[in-house]
Write an enzyme that holds these catalytic residues in place. Structure first.
Site, PDB file in Angstrom:
ATOM      1  N   ALA A  10      -8.398   0.495   2.853  1.00  0.00           N
ATOM      2  CA  ALA A  10      -6.984   1.217   3.626  1.00  0.00           C
ATOM      3  C   ALA A  10      -6.040   0.399   4.131  1.00  0.00           C
ATOM      4  O   ALA A  10      -5.719   0.793   5.087  1.00  0.00           O
ATOM      5  CB  ALA A  10      -8.126   1.813   4.739  1.00  0.00           C
ATOM      6  N   GLY A  12      -3.085  -0.303   2.250  1.00  0.00           N
ATOM      7  CA  GLY A  12      -1.965  -0.142   1.651  1.00  0.00           C
ATOM      8  C   GLY A  12      -0.816   0.842   2.483  1.00  0.00           C
ATOM      9  O   GLY A  12      -1.547   1.562   3.529  1.00  0.00           O
ATOM     10  N   ARG A  16       4.563   5.368  -2.011  1.00  0.00           N
ATOM     11  CA  ARG A  16       5.062   6.825  -2.761  1.00  0.00           C
ATOM     12  C   ARG A  16       4.806   7.940  -1.830  1.00  0.00           C
ATOM     13  O   ARG A  16       5.445   9.123  -2.113  1.00  0.00           O
ATOM     14  CB  ARG A  16       3.970   7.034  -3.861  1.00  0.00           C
ATOM     15  CG  ARG A  16       4.270   6.006  -5.103  1.00  0.00           C
ATOM     16  CD  ARG A  16       2.928   6.008  -6.172  1.00  0.00           C
ATOM     17  NE  ARG A  16       1.734   5.344  -5.473  1.00  0.00           N
ATOM     18  CZ  ARG A  16       0.714   5.072  -6.349  1.00  0.00           C
ATOM     19  NH1 ARG A  16       0.756   5.473  -7.512  1.00  0.00           N
ATOM     20  NH2 ARG A  16      -0.140   4.148  -5.778  1.00  0.00           N
ATOM     21  N   LYS A  23      -0.412   5.578   4.644  1.00  0.00           N
ATOM     22  CA  LYS A  23      -0.731   6.628   3.826  1.00  0.00           C
ATOM     23  C   LYS A  23      -2.230   7.260   4.362  1.00  0.00           C
ATOM     24  O   LYS A  23      -2.408   8.168   4.190  1.00  0.00           O
ATOM     25  CB  LYS A  23      -1.003   6.129   2.528  1.00  0.00           C
ATOM     26  CG  LYS A  23      -1.680   7.016   1.522  1.00  0.00           C
ATOM     27  CD  LYS A  23      -1.468   6.704  -0.001  1.00  0.00           C
ATOM     28  CE  LYS A  23      -2.382   5.624  -0.524  1.00  0.00           C
ATOM     29  NZ  LYS A  23      -2.388   5.637  -1.867  1.00  0.00           N
ATOM     30  N   GLU A 155      -4.924   0.202 -16.260  1.00  0.00           N
ATOM     31  CA  GLU A 155      -3.984   0.973 -15.538  1.00  0.00           C
ATOM     32  C   GLU A 155      -2.860   1.798 -16.477  1.00  0.00           C
ATOM     33  O   GLU A 155      -2.752   1.084 -17.421  1.00  0.00           O
ATOM     34  CB  GLU A 155      -3.706   0.057 -14.540  1.00  0.00           C
ATOM     35  CG  GLU A 155      -4.533  -0.702 -13.450  1.00  0.00           C
ATOM     36  CD  GLU A 155      -5.227   0.602 -12.668  1.00  0.00           C
ATOM     37  OE1 GLU A 155      -4.629   1.470 -12.074  1.00  0.00           O
ATOM     38  OE2 GLU A 155      -6.340   0.680 -12.795  1.00  0.00           O
ATOM     39  N   TYR A 366       4.065  36.137  33.639  1.00  0.00           N
ATOM     40  CA  TYR A 366       3.673  34.747  33.603  1.00  0.00           C
ATOM     41  C   TYR A 366       2.877  34.268  34.708  1.00  0.00           C
ATOM     42  O   TYR A 366       3.069  34.391  35.815  1.00  0.00           O
ATOM     43  CB  TYR A 366       4.938  33.821  33.723  1.00  0.00           C
ATOM     44  CG  TYR A 366       4.586  32.411  33.910  1.00  0.00           C
ATOM     45  CD1 TYR A 366       4.005  31.719  32.829  1.00  0.00           C
ATOM     46  CD2 TYR A 366       4.999  31.610  34.990  1.00  0.00           C
ATOM     47  CE1 TYR A 366       3.888  30.385  32.965  1.00  0.00           C
ATOM     48  CE2 TYR A 366       4.453  30.257  34.990  1.00  0.00           C
ATOM     49  CZ  TYR A 366       3.919  29.706  34.111  1.00  0.00           C
ATOM     50  OH  TYR A 366       3.616  28.568  34.168  1.00  0.00           O
TER      51      TYR A 366
HETATM   52  C1  UD1 Z   1      -6.449   2.904  -8.066  1.00  0.00           C
HETATM   53  C2  UD1 Z   1      -7.237   2.287  -9.223  1.00  0.00           C
HETATM   54  C3  UD1 Z   1      -7.154   3.210 -10.365  1.00  0.00           C
HETATM   55  C4  UD1 Z   1      -7.717   4.494 -10.038  1.00  0.00           C
HETATM   56  C5  UD1 Z   1      -6.931   4.982  -8.694  1.00  0.00           C
HETATM   57  C6  UD1 Z   1      -7.780   6.338  -8.239  1.00  0.00           C
HETATM   58  C7  UD1 Z   1      -6.664  -0.167  -9.098  1.00  0.00           C
HETATM   59  C8  UD1 Z   1      -5.761  -1.450  -9.702  1.00  0.00           C
HETATM   60  N1  UD1 Z   1      -6.394   1.062  -9.439  1.00  0.00           N
HETATM   61  O1  UD1 Z   1      -4.966   2.999  -8.442  1.00  0.00           O
HETATM   62  O2  UD1 Z   1      -7.865   2.383 -11.486  1.00  0.00           O
HETATM   63  O3  UD1 Z   1      -7.637   5.414 -11.068  1.00  0.00           O
HETATM   64  O4  UD1 Z   1      -6.976   4.100  -7.781  1.00  0.00           O
HETATM   65  O5  UD1 Z   1      -7.429   6.935  -7.303  1.00  0.00           O
HETATM   66  O6  UD1 Z   1      -7.440  -0.284  -8.381  1.00  0.00           O
HETATM   67  N2  UD1 Z   1      -5.314  -0.898  -1.052  1.00  0.00           N
HETATM   68  C9  UD1 Z   1      -5.586  -2.094  -0.458  1.00  0.00           C
HETATM   69  N3  UD1 Z   1      -4.945  -3.143  -0.562  1.00  0.00           N
HETATM   70  C10 UD1 Z   1      -4.337  -3.280  -1.489  1.00  0.00           C
HETATM   71  C11 UD1 Z   1      -3.908  -2.334  -2.457  1.00  0.00           C
HETATM   72  C12 UD1 Z   1      -4.653  -1.096  -2.136  1.00  0.00           C
HETATM   73  O7  UD1 Z   1      -6.398  -1.845   0.805  1.00  0.00           O
HETATM   74  O8  UD1 Z   1      -3.826  -4.497  -1.664  1.00  0.00           O
HETATM   75  C13 UD1 Z   1      -5.816   0.429  -0.718  1.00  0.00           C
HETATM   76  C14 UD1 Z   1      -5.006   1.497  -0.557  1.00  0.00           C
HETATM   77  O9  UD1 Z   1      -4.702   1.858   0.745  1.00  0.00           O
HETATM   78  C15 UD1 Z   1      -5.728   2.780  -1.145  1.00  0.00           C
HETATM   79  C16 UD1 Z   1      -6.702   2.160  -2.140  1.00  0.00           C
HETATM   80  O10 UD1 Z   1      -6.861   1.072  -2.005  1.00  0.00           O
HETATM   81  O11 UD1 Z   1      -6.432   3.521  -0.138  1.00  0.00           O
HETATM   82  C17 UD1 Z   1      -6.192   2.450  -3.710  1.00  0.00           C
HETATM   83  O12 UD1 Z   1      -4.897   1.783  -4.066  1.00  0.00           O
HETATM   84  P1  UD1 Z   1      -3.835   2.713  -4.631  1.00  0.00           P
HETATM   85  O13 UD1 Z   1      -2.500   1.783  -4.572  1.00  0.00           O
HETATM   86  O14 UD1 Z   1      -3.805   4.126  -4.188  1.00  0.00           O
HETATM   87  O15 UD1 Z   1      -4.429   2.229  -6.042  1.00  0.00           O
HETATM   88  P2  UD1 Z   1      -3.954   3.619  -7.199  1.00  0.00           P
HETATM   89  O16 UD1 Z   1      -2.472   3.336  -7.822  1.00  0.00           O
HETATM   90  O17 UD1 Z   1      -4.307   4.957  -6.836  1.00  0.00           O
HETATM   91 CA    CA Z   2      -4.472   5.896  -4.996  1.00  0.00          CA
END
Ligand code: UD1
Ligand code: CA
Length: 458
Positions: A10, A12, A16, A23, A155, A366
């Site tokens: 959690a 990130g 987007r 998020k 990916e 009121y």
């Molecule tokens: C990721 C997966 C993808 C999968 C998808 C499913 C990877 C590289 N890709 O992509 O294969 O199909 O989820 O929904 O894992 N987060 C962190 N720290 C970071 C990066 C991300 O905590 O450094 C957390 C984000 O907050 C998020 C989760 O990890 O909750 C997933 O990250 P996100 O960037 O959404 O990955 P996707 O591009 O959706």
């Molecule tokens: Ca995601």
């Protein structure tokens, strides 16, 4: 017993989403996405839950409180890097670790439990939860060899056109042998299109080391939806709405038009209650049995007891007791307490006030900061004047009193039992029990004066 750990990612920012709000703190059916994930994980009884926080760390921690442990990921270098932050807490310990993303709010405890079971039965070192997506765009694809065994995940941005055609996607949920997970994470590099440490690379690493890797495909892609932008957020809300509505209908609640009925996650509703179109029930609202909630009503953090009838009204942080009726177009603001069989009618606003059993305020009033006893009649247009521009004052109206139409009750005032305030009065003094009170100018008639005025017609 096998130890079971859970890691929720959690940290990130959610670029987007194009939002000030991080998020995982965006809400689906009135609850943040990360809370949805945590709630489902908790139901599967892990021995330890670790949430990886980064962007908005304090807000995420404030939301989840003591339900999780936390590890800070200072820089968001990828999902693999995120999991690695839990190393000090978990590495080297025997057991199974479930890893989940904080942005998959629709995932259910049942699916998580099924994944765990599948993983244990096969004695896998890693099991990916996969789904078949009608449109796999944006997800990691699951690459299997010619006999269908999982090889790796690629990916979207790294996929060849052929790989991109694969419709089996990585849901971002996995079960890992805990010790092997942290060992393999050390070998993950950033040699990919995004220059990030990808958690899914662990699959290929373990596979190459000769460990068993499997994939468990869930039935329903919908439940695995990953929310990266507002379009997916709206979709998640729609799916959750349908799921919640179905739950209530199954429990005996009639929804006239489920598509236009929004009921948040924690709302409780009794059986034989009927809910008309365009109703929103939010927060910690509890609704009893045999209640009617008419079209265009909004109820937030309120308790509605059995047999209540509500029409086209807004109700916030209030209680409406058994058999009362409210609306149309009434507004109950925080701390309104509407007694049994009481009646609050058209265009009546009530704030921090009690209306006793069987009392009525039928039209255009009121009522603020006032305690009203039972079977009191509040006439049309009565105003409790509770505010002098600086302070608020409270009044009390005892049982069976009658307040005539268009009276102004200048708080603080006490109207005694059976007291009668005449229509149009402005009341600034207490009205004793059984007294009749006038607070208006005496009427004067001037015979023959009307023709002197411009309105006059022959
Ligand atoms: C990721 C997966 C993808 C999968 C998808 C499913 C990877 C590289 N890709 O992509 O294969 O199909 O989820 O929904 O894992 N987060 C962190 N720290 C970071 C990066 C991300 O905590 O450094 C957390 C984000 O907050 C998020 C989760 O990890 O909750 C997933 O990250 P996100 O960037 O959404 O990955 P996707 O591009 O959706
Ligand atoms: Ca995601």
């Amino acid at each position: 017993m096998e130890q079971k750990y859970a890691i929720i990612l959690a940290a990130g920012k959610g670029t987007r989403m194009k939002s000030k709000l991080y998020k995982v703190l965006h809400e689906v059916s009135g609850k943040t996405m990360v809370e949805h994930v945590l709630t489902q994980v908790e139901k599967t009884n892990p021995t330890e839950i670790v949430t990886i926080v980064g962007h908005g760390a304090d807000s995420v921690k404030a939301k989840l409180g003591k339900r999780s442990e936390y590890v800070l990921q200072e820089e968001q270098l990828g999902t693999g890097h995120a999991v690695l932050q839990a190393k000090d807490l978990l590495a080297g310990r025997k057991g199974t670790t479930i890893v989940l993303a904080g942005d998959t709010p629709l995932l259910t405890a049942e699916t998580i439990a099924n994944l765990f079971e599948y993983h244990e039965q096969r004695q896998s070192s890693a099991t990916i939860l996969t789904a078949n997506a009608p449109d796999p765009t944006g997800y990691g694809r699951v690459i299997r060899n010619h006999i269908g065994v999982v090889e790796r995940i690629v990916e979207q941005k790294d996929a060849t056109p052929e790989e991109a055609r694969v419709t089996e996607i990585n849901t971002g949920t996995y079960a890992f042998d805990n010790e092997l997970l942290f060992e393999a994470l050390e070998s993950v590099n950033t040699d990919n299109a995004q220059g990030e440490y990808y958690l899914p690379d662990v699959i290929e690493i373990l596979k190459k080391q000769g460990h068993t890797v499997s994939a468990f495909q869930m039935d329903n892609f919908e439940d695995s939806l990953g929310v990266n932008d507002r379009v997916a957020l709206a979709e998640a809300n729609q799916i959750m709405k349908r799921r919640i509505n179905k739950f209530h209908m199954t429990n005996g609640v009639t929804l006239i038009d489920p598509e236009s009925t929004y009921i948040e996650s924690d709302v409780v509703i009794g059986s034989d209650t009927i809910i008309e179109p365009n109703v929103m029930l939010k927060g910690k609202t509890v609704i009893g049995s045999d209640v009617f909630v008419g079209a265009n009503s909004q109820i937030v953090d309120s308790t509605i007891e059995d047999n209540v009838k509500i029409r086209a009204s807004v109700i916030e942080e209030s209680i409406v007791r058994n058999g009362a009726d409210v609306g149309p177009m009434a507004h109950l603001r925080p701390l309104a307490d509407i007694g049994e069989n009481a009646h609050v009618g058209n265009f009546v606003e009530v704030k921090k006030a009690t209306l006793g059993q069987g009392s009525k305020a039928g039209h255009l009033s009121y009522i603020g900061d006032t305690v009203i006893g039972k079977e009191v009649n509040i006439g049309a247009g009565v105003i409790f004047v509770n505010y002098d521009g600086k302070n608020k004052y409270t009044s009390q109206v005892d049982d069976y009193a009658f307040i005539g139409s268009n009276a102004n009750i200048i708080n603080p005032v006490h109207v005694g039992k059976n007291g009668l305030v005449t229509a149009g009065s402005t009341i600034t003094e207490d009205v004793p029990e059984e007294a009749l009170s006038f607070g208006r100018a005496k009427q004067v008639n001037k015979d023959g004066y009307a023709p002197r005025y411009p309105h006059y017609k022959k």
